[in-house]
Design a protein around this motif. Sequence first.
Motif, PDB file in Angstrom:
ATOM      1  N   THR A 191      14.918 -16.131 -34.782  1.00  0.00           N
ATOM      2  CA  THR A 191      16.184 -16.208 -35.513  1.00  0.00           C
ATOM      3  C   THR A 191      16.316 -15.099 -36.554  1.00  0.00           C
ATOM      4  N   LYS A 192      15.197 -14.663 -37.125  1.00  0.00           N
ATOM      5  CA  LYS A 192      15.278 -13.633 -38.169  1.00  0.00           C
ATOM      6  C   LYS A 192      15.730 -12.289 -37.616  1.00  0.00           C
ATOM      7  N   GLU A 193      15.640 -12.120 -36.286  1.00  0.00           N
ATOM      8  CA  GLU A 193      16.095 -10.868 -35.686  1.00  0.00           C
ATOM      9  C   GLU A 193      17.619 -10.791 -35.639  1.00  0.00           C
ATOM     10  N   ILE A 194      18.267 -11.936 -35.792  1.00  0.00           N
ATOM     11  CA  ILE A 194      19.733 -11.977 -35.734  1.00  0.00           C
ATOM     12  C   ILE A 194      20.338 -12.459 -37.050  1.00  0.00           C
ATOM     13  N   PHE A 195      19.681 -13.446 -37.677  1.00  0.00           N
ATOM     14  CA  PHE A 195      20.248 -14.089 -38.867  1.00  0.00           C
ATOM     15  C   PHE A 195      19.432 -13.739 -40.106  1.00  0.00           C
ATOM     16  N   LYS A 196      20.104 -13.130 -41.064  1.00  0.00           N
ATOM     17  CA  LYS A 196      19.447 -12.725 -42.295  1.00  0.00           C
ATOM     18  C   LYS A 196      19.829 -13.672 -43.441  1.00  0.00           C
ATOM     19  N   ASN A 197      18.859 -13.950 -44.279  1.00  0.00           N
ATOM     20  CA  ASN A 197      19.077 -14.799 -45.447  1.00  0.00           C
ATOM     21  C   ASN A 197      19.968 -14.053 -46.440  1.00  0.00           C
ATOM     22  N   LYS A 198      21.096 -14.656 -46.750  1.00  0.00           N
ATOM     23  CA  LYS A 198      22.068 -13.995 -47.619  1.00  0.00           C
ATOM     24  C   LYS A 198      22.125 -14.730 -48.948  1.00  0.00           C
ATOM     25  N   THR A 199      21.953 -14.000 -50.057  1.00  0.00           N
ATOM     26  CA  THR A 199      21.954 -14.636 -51.379  1.00  0.00           C
ATOM     27  C   THR A 199      22.835 -13.841 -52.326  1.00  0.00           C
ATOM     28  N   LEU A 200      24.137 -14.092 -52.246  1.00  0.00           N
ATOM     29  CA  LEU A 200      25.087 -13.474 -53.169  1.00  0.00           C
ATOM     30  C   LEU A 200      25.499 -14.525 -54.193  1.00  0.00           C
ATOM     31  N   LYS A 201      25.265 -14.249 -55.460  1.00  0.00           N
ATOM     32  CA  LYS A 201      25.537 -15.228 -56.514  1.00  0.00           C
ATOM     33  C   LYS A 201      26.492 -14.658 -57.556  1.00  0.00           C
TER      34      LYS A 201
ATOM     35  N   LEU B  93      23.322 -17.865 -43.958  1.00  0.00           N
ATOM     36  CA  LEU B  93      22.843 -16.910 -42.961  1.00  0.00           C
ATOM     37  C   LEU B  93      23.967 -15.983 -42.533  1.00  0.00           C
ATOM     38  N   LYS B  94      23.666 -14.706 -42.466  1.00  0.00           N
ATOM     39  CA  LYS B  94      24.632 -13.711 -42.024  1.00  0.00           C
ATOM     40  C   LYS B  94      24.132 -13.064 -40.744  1.00  0.00           C
ATOM     41  N   VAL B  95      25.034 -12.945 -39.776  1.00  0.00           N
ATOM     42  CA  VAL B  95      24.678 -12.306 -38.512  1.00  0.00           C
ATOM     43  C   VAL B  95      24.614 -10.802 -38.703  1.00  0.00           C
ATOM     44  N   GLU B  96      23.563 -10.186 -38.183  1.00  0.00           N
ATOM     45  CA  GLU B  96      23.431  -8.734 -38.210  1.00  0.00           C
ATOM     46  C   GLU B  96      23.200  -8.243 -36.792  1.00  0.00           C
ATOM     47  N   GLY B  97      23.927  -7.215 -36.420  1.00  0.00           N
ATOM     48  CA  GLY B  97      23.803  -6.669 -35.073  1.00  0.00           C
ATOM     49  C   GLY B  97      25.155  -6.614 -34.397  1.00  0.00           C
ATOM     50  N   GLU B  98      25.449  -5.505 -33.727  1.00  0.00           N
ATOM     51  CA  GLU B  98      26.743  -5.340 -33.072  1.00  0.00           C
ATOM     52  C   GLU B  98      26.819  -6.058 -31.738  1.00  0.00           C
ATOM     53  N   ASP B  99      25.672  -6.410 -31.186  1.00  0.00           N
ATOM     54  CA  ASP B  99      25.661  -7.050 -29.869  1.00  0.00           C
ATOM     55  C   ASP B  99      25.528  -8.565 -29.984  1.00  0.00           C
TER      56      ASP B  99
ATOM     57  N   MET C 253      14.635 -27.617 -33.461  1.00  0.00           N
ATOM     58  CA  MET C 253      14.642 -27.342 -34.890  1.00  0.00           C
ATOM     59  C   MET C 253      14.068 -28.526 -35.660  1.00  0.00           C
ATOM     60  N   GLY C 254      14.404 -29.724 -35.189  1.00  0.00           N
ATOM     61  CA  GLY C 254      13.887 -30.924 -35.849  1.00  0.00           C
ATOM     62  C   GLY C 254      12.378 -31.007 -35.810  1.00  0.00           C
ATOM     63  N   SER C 255      11.762 -30.436 -34.763  1.00  0.00           N
ATOM     64  CA  SER C 255      10.295 -30.470 -34.663  1.00  0.00           C
ATOM     65  C   SER C 255       9.636 -29.601 -35.720  1.00  0.00           C
TER      66      SER C 255
ATOM     67  N   PHE D  28      12.316 -21.579 -40.419  1.00  0.00           N
ATOM     68  CA  PHE D  28      13.508 -21.386 -39.587  1.00  0.00           C
ATOM     69  C   PHE D  28      13.525 -19.993 -38.969  1.00  0.00           C
ATOM     70  N   SER D  29      13.121 -18.987 -39.743  1.00  0.00           N
ATOM     71  CA  SER D  29      13.215 -17.603 -39.277  1.00  0.00           C
ATOM     72  C   SER D  29      12.307 -17.319 -38.086  1.00  0.00           C
ATOM     73  N   GLU D  30      11.303 -18.178 -37.840  1.00  0.00           N
ATOM     74  CA  GLU D  30      10.367 -17.975 -36.734  1.00  0.00           C
ATOM     75  C   GLU D  30      10.751 -18.753 -35.483  1.00  0.00           C
ATOM     76  N   LEU D  31      11.851 -19.501 -35.534  1.00  0.00           N
ATOM     77  CA  LEU D  31      12.279 -20.256 -34.356  1.00  0.00           C
ATOM     78  C   LEU D  31      12.782 -19.301 -33.276  1.00  0.00           C
ATOM     79  N   PHE D  32      12.557 -19.682 -32.012  1.00  0.00           N
ATOM     80  CA  PHE D  32      13.003 -18.859 -30.892  1.00  0.00           C
ATOM     81  C   PHE D  32      14.405 -19.274 -30.455  1.00  0.00           C
ATOM     82  N   ILE D  33      15.228 -18.309 -30.122  1.00  0.00           N
ATOM     83  CA  ILE D  33      16.568 -18.565 -29.583  1.00  0.00           C
ATOM     84  C   ILE D  33      16.844 -17.555 -28.473  1.00  0.00           C
ATOM     85  N   PRO D  34      17.745 -17.898 -27.547  1.00  0.00           N
ATOM     86  CA  PRO D  34      18.065 -16.962 -26.472  1.00  0.00           C
ATOM     87  C   PRO D  34      19.064 -15.906 -26.956  1.00  0.00           C
ATOM     88  N   LYS D  35      19.026 -14.767 -26.309  1.00  0.00           N
ATOM     89  CA  LYS D  35      20.000 -13.708 -26.584  1.00  0.00           C
ATOM     90  C   LYS D  35      20.485 -13.162 -25.245  1.00  0.00           C
ATOM     91  N   PRO D  36      21.568 -13.764 -24.729  1.00  0.00           N
ATOM     92  CA  PRO D  36      22.139 -13.256 -23.480  1.00  0.00           C
ATOM     93  C   PRO D  36      22.779 -11.887 -23.711  1.00  0.00           C
TER      94      PRO D  36
END
Length: 419
Positions: free
Chosen positions: A22-32, A103-109, A128-130, A146-154
């Motif tokens: 997940t960290k390859e696509i979703f970045k932790n965003k902290t704007l305060k 979480l903010k999506v990063e990547g054009e694809d 995720m619950g596990s 969360f950042s280490e969870l696996f997700i598909p990328k079609p």
Amino acid sequence: MDNHKQRTPIGEIPSDWEVVTTKEIFKNKTLKNYPNEPVLSVTQEYGVIYRDTIDRRISMDKSNTKNFKLVEQGNFIISLRSFQGGIESSSIQGLVSPAYTVLKVEGEDIEENFYRYYFKYPRFISYMGSAVIGIRDGKQISYKVFSELFIPKPPYNEQQKIASILSSVDEAIEKTEQIIEQTTKVKKGLMQQLLTKGIGHTKFQKTSIGEIPEEWRIEELQNITDVRDGTHDSPKYMDDGIPLITSKNLKPNGIDFSNVNYISTQDHAQIEKRSGVEEGDILFGMIGTIGNPVVVKKEFDFSIKNVALVKFDREKQVISNYFIYYLLQSSLVLSQLSKGTNGGVQKFIALGTIRKLMIPTPSKEEQEEIVKILFSVDEKINVEKYRFQKLEILKKSLMQQLLTGKVRVPIEEDEVMQT
């Protein structure tokens, strides 16, 4: 299109899909420090909404919101402290408390809507619950975990196609919900008009329950029907036997037999002597859930407890059961019931109060005309509710097939060239 499969940590997926963390696509965003933005709430039922839905603002001074995180449209939100499953995406801008990760999506694809659906997919929620850690006041998941969870990328074009298909089903579901809501409002207005003004009347009389046509009479419910209730005893429950219906089992669409207790045939026979239920009778909740009248369609035997039973004289046919059914849903009757409701947390209505309900009684012919009109509206609502249920089933099936690549969506050659 490659139809071969590969085995991965998240199950079998097409060989031309990637598996990423997940960290390859979703970045932790902290704007305060955005104190003037509205504050958001994150709910499972409604998703991301304004906390104050009236003016979309909540009165908070700068010190209260300076540590809140800014959420922009398209961001994803996950609760770290009270994880219940899934991740919400936001279509509005505002602030969330530090208890949430943004979480903010990063990547054009990346097609954000693909992951909006994927994060609602039951298999991902279970996965995720596990990773969730139990704590005293609930459950939590850290961003690191969360950042280490696996997700598909079609492939990007396939992400877009899948999201488009599921979005079209969502649009159909939303339109159907709107039709149900609007038709229900129409029914409410028709009930108010027909059950107090009737059809074609020009002269009216003032009565204790309001203005009604001159030709109509007012009767206590007990004078035109036989009003009883179910057993007051507590029969022994069994693993199998005769269903015992209580107020909780009365639903707008009829009797819900999915959550009932069972009693012996002997106990049922005793209850039947006092309150035998027949086809066409009306059941009405008396304790806990008050109301929800149901016209009985008896396909098998059952007994009742803490439920009012309205029976009709089949020979005299003074009053239509469906006319009473609609009256029991109307503001005309509900206002009378509200005055007789007792109890604190556990509300109840006395049988005597139900028996003394003041009922307007048109001629039998007019009753039937009124019922015919309202019944036709109910039929439309039921058709739309059935359509809604079918669409929900379709969406669930499509999510299972498309989000895992079990069924591939056709991609035109020119679309492939663009990616």
